[in-house]
Design a protein around this motif. Sequence first.
Motif, PDB file in Angstrom:
ATOM      1  N   PRO A  21      -1.683  19.048  -1.776  1.00 56.21           N
ATOM      2  CA  PRO A  21      -2.081  17.686  -2.410  1.00 56.21           C
ATOM      3  C   PRO A  21      -1.267  17.146  -3.462  1.00 56.21           C
ATOM      4  CG  PRO A  21      -3.688  19.564  -2.404  1.00 56.21           C
ATOM      5  CD  PRO A  21      -2.486  20.129  -2.078  1.00 56.21           C
ATOM      6  N   ILE A  22      -0.270  18.121  -3.933  1.00 53.55           N
ATOM      7  CA  ILE A  22       0.822  17.492  -5.170  1.00 53.55           C
ATOM      8  C   ILE A  22       1.598  16.943  -4.352  1.00 53.55           C
ATOM      9  CG2 ILE A  22       2.286  18.179  -6.784  1.00 53.55           C
ATOM     10  CD1 ILE A  22       0.314  20.691  -7.291  1.00 53.55           C
ATOM     11  N   LEU A  23       2.180  17.229  -3.249  1.00 49.79           N
ATOM     12  CA  LEU A  23       3.262  16.633  -2.537  1.00 49.79           C
ATOM     13  C   LEU A  23       2.880  15.357  -1.925  1.00 49.79           C
ATOM     14  CD1 LEU A  23       4.889  19.852  -0.769  1.00 49.79           C
ATOM     15  CD2 LEU A  23       5.829  18.417  -2.688  1.00 49.79           C
ATOM     16  N   ALA A  24       1.609  15.513  -1.390  1.00 51.93           N
ATOM     17  CA  ALA A  24       1.080  14.180  -0.687  1.00 51.93           C
ATOM     18  C   ALA A  24       0.817  12.989  -1.767  1.00 51.93           C
ATOM     19  CB  ALA A  24      -0.425  14.660  -0.023  1.00 51.93           C
ATOM     20  N   ALA A  25       0.487  13.393  -3.095  1.00 49.09           N
ATOM     21  CA  ALA A  25       0.343  12.125  -4.022  1.00 49.09           C
ATOM     22  C   ALA A  25       1.725  11.848  -4.416  1.00 49.09           C
ATOM     23  CB  ALA A  25      -0.396  13.050  -5.181  1.00 49.09           C
ATOM     24  N   ALA A  26       2.577  12.828  -4.698  1.00 46.05           N
ATOM     25  CA  ALA A  26       3.882  12.261  -4.708  1.00 46.05           C
ATOM     26  C   ALA A  26       4.704  11.392  -3.832  1.00 46.05           C
ATOM     27  CB  ALA A  26       4.955  13.462  -4.937  1.00 46.05           C
ATOM     28  N   ALA A  27       4.104  11.841  -2.534  1.00 46.98           N
ATOM     29  CA  ALA A  27       4.814  10.857  -1.478  1.00 46.98           C
ATOM     30  C   ALA A  27       4.035   9.270  -1.549  1.00 46.98           C
ATOM     31  CB  ALA A  27       4.549  11.602   0.077  1.00 46.98           C
ATOM     32  N   ARG A  28       2.740   9.297  -1.657  1.00 48.44           N
ATOM     33  CA  ARG A  28       2.124   8.104  -1.970  1.00 48.44           C
ATOM     34  C   ARG A  28       2.846   7.343  -3.071  1.00 48.44           C
ATOM     35  NH1 ARG A  28      -2.289  11.301  -0.618  1.00 48.44           N
ATOM     36  NH2 ARG A  28      -2.991  11.872  -2.704  1.00 48.44           N
ATOM     37  N   LEU A  29       2.961   8.046  -4.110  1.00 45.76           N
ATOM     38  CA  LEU A  29       3.298   7.279  -5.428  1.00 45.76           C
ATOM     39  C   LEU A  29       5.042   6.689  -5.182  1.00 45.76           C
ATOM     40  CD1 LEU A  29       3.081   6.481  -8.427  1.00 45.76           C
ATOM     41  CD2 LEU A  29       4.244   8.805  -8.987  1.00 45.76           C
ATOM     42  N   ARG A  30       5.656   7.596  -4.425  1.00 45.10           N
ATOM     43  CA  ARG A  30       7.125   6.847  -3.882  1.00 45.10           C
ATOM     44  C   ARG A  30       6.783   5.943  -3.015  1.00 45.10           C
ATOM     45  NH1 ARG A  30       8.287  12.287  -3.369  1.00 45.10           N
ATOM     46  NH2 ARG A  30       8.185  12.275  -1.244  1.00 45.10           N
ATOM     47  N   TYR A  31       6.106   5.939  -2.070  1.00 43.16           N
ATOM     48  CA  TYR A  31       5.745   4.982  -1.235  1.00 43.16           C
ATOM     49  C   TYR A  31       5.358   3.406  -2.047  1.00 43.16           C
ATOM     50  CZ  TYR A  31       3.740   1.975   2.514  1.00 43.16           C
ATOM     51  OH  TYR A  31       3.576   0.929   3.297  1.00 43.16           O
ATOM     52  N   ARG A  32       4.337   3.773  -2.825  1.00 41.22           N
ATOM     53  CA  ARG A  32       3.926   2.483  -3.602  1.00 41.22           C
ATOM     54  C   ARG A  32       4.737   1.998  -4.401  1.00 41.22           C
ATOM     55  NH1 ARG A  32      -1.505   5.590  -5.229  1.00 41.22           N
ATOM     56  NH2 ARG A  32      -2.704   5.296  -3.403  1.00 41.22           N
ATOM     57  N   ARG A  33       5.785   2.831  -4.932  1.00 43.49           N
ATOM     58  CA  ARG A  33       6.856   2.342  -5.867  1.00 43.49           C
ATOM     59  C   ARG A  33       8.119   1.454  -5.139  1.00 43.49           C
ATOM     60  NH1 ARG A  33       8.101   7.310  -9.817  1.00 43.49           N
ATOM     61  NH2 ARG A  33       6.550   6.766 -11.227  1.00 43.49           N
ATOM     62  N   SER A  34       8.175   1.995  -3.506  1.00 43.68           N
ATOM     63  CA  SER A  34       9.214   1.435  -2.777  1.00 43.68           C
ATOM     64  C   SER A  34       8.680  -0.075  -2.389  1.00 43.68           C
ATOM     65  CB  SER A  34       9.551   2.404  -1.763  1.00 43.68           C
ATOM     66  OG  SER A  34       8.625   2.389  -0.776  1.00 43.68           O
ATOM     67  N   VAL A  35       7.352   0.106  -2.008  1.00 40.89           N
ATOM     68  CA  VAL A  35       6.583  -1.120  -1.639  1.00 40.89           C
ATOM     69  C   VAL A  35       6.505  -2.343  -2.743  1.00 40.89           C
ATOM     70  CG1 VAL A  35       4.534  -2.339  -0.774  1.00 40.89           C
ATOM     71  CG2 VAL A  35       5.506   0.082   0.193  1.00 40.89           C
ATOM     72  N   SER A  36       6.332  -1.875  -3.767  1.00 44.80           N
ATOM     73  CA  SER A  36       6.225  -3.008  -5.176  1.00 44.80           C
ATOM     74  C   SER A  36       7.824  -3.501  -5.462  1.00 44.80           C
ATOM     75  CB  SER A  36       5.453  -2.327  -6.186  1.00 44.80           C
ATOM     76  OG  SER A  36       6.253  -1.177  -6.586  1.00 44.80           O
ATOM     77  N   ALA A  37       8.586  -2.637  -4.986  1.00 45.08           N
ATOM     78  CA  ALA A  37      10.047  -2.803  -5.509  1.00 45.08           C
ATOM     79  C   ALA A  37      10.752  -4.078  -5.045  1.00 45.08           C
ATOM     80  CB  ALA A  37      10.978  -1.632  -5.704  1.00 45.08           C
TER      81      ALA A  37
END
Length: 188
Positions: free
Chosen positions: A172-188
């Motif tokens: 769950p921690i790794l999945a949350a980190a991946a979602r966070l990275r994805y959101r950051r890359s989409v918003s950048a």
Amino acid sequence: MSVTTGPTYIWGAMLPESPATDSLRELRDGDLQAALLRRFREQGWAGHTLEVIARADPHSMAAYRFNAASTRSTELAPWPAGRITALGDAVHATPPTAGMGAGAAIRDAAALLQHLGDVKDGDTTTAEAVNQFEAGMRQRGSEILTLAMRTVRLILATDTTLGAAATAVTTPILAAAARLRYRRSVSA
């Protein structure tokens, strides 16, 4: 012709070598399905996972052993370079867990074409071009296999009590980190 006619879900399980694992390879169809369900229930797999296995077409199931090539580049393409060569899984077979076999073969083919283009331009002989290709392929193949086998070792490590507990905590921690990275890359 397509093997499937609609949405398809492909699943697999990698089990450590043991007499129990060996016995699975001799089973077919419903017998294999029942044995897998029994084994996974005994290991405490989640109900949703067991449901996937239970709903699978028993005739579509198979148990097999896979082998991967050596991760040592010196053991890949151990023949003297000549006018004939091999590429892809013929030289650096990756385990199915890697998802890298077809991509590696395509990269090999592109590299071979590039080296053979040097022959056409008169810069080198065919044997030299194949030799240069094979040297690069051995290095790339070794790197790909090293990454792929890391995945295999990780999967097998989860087949222990400690590994299963660590997986349950970290996934769950790794999945949350991946979602966070994805959101950051989409918003950048």
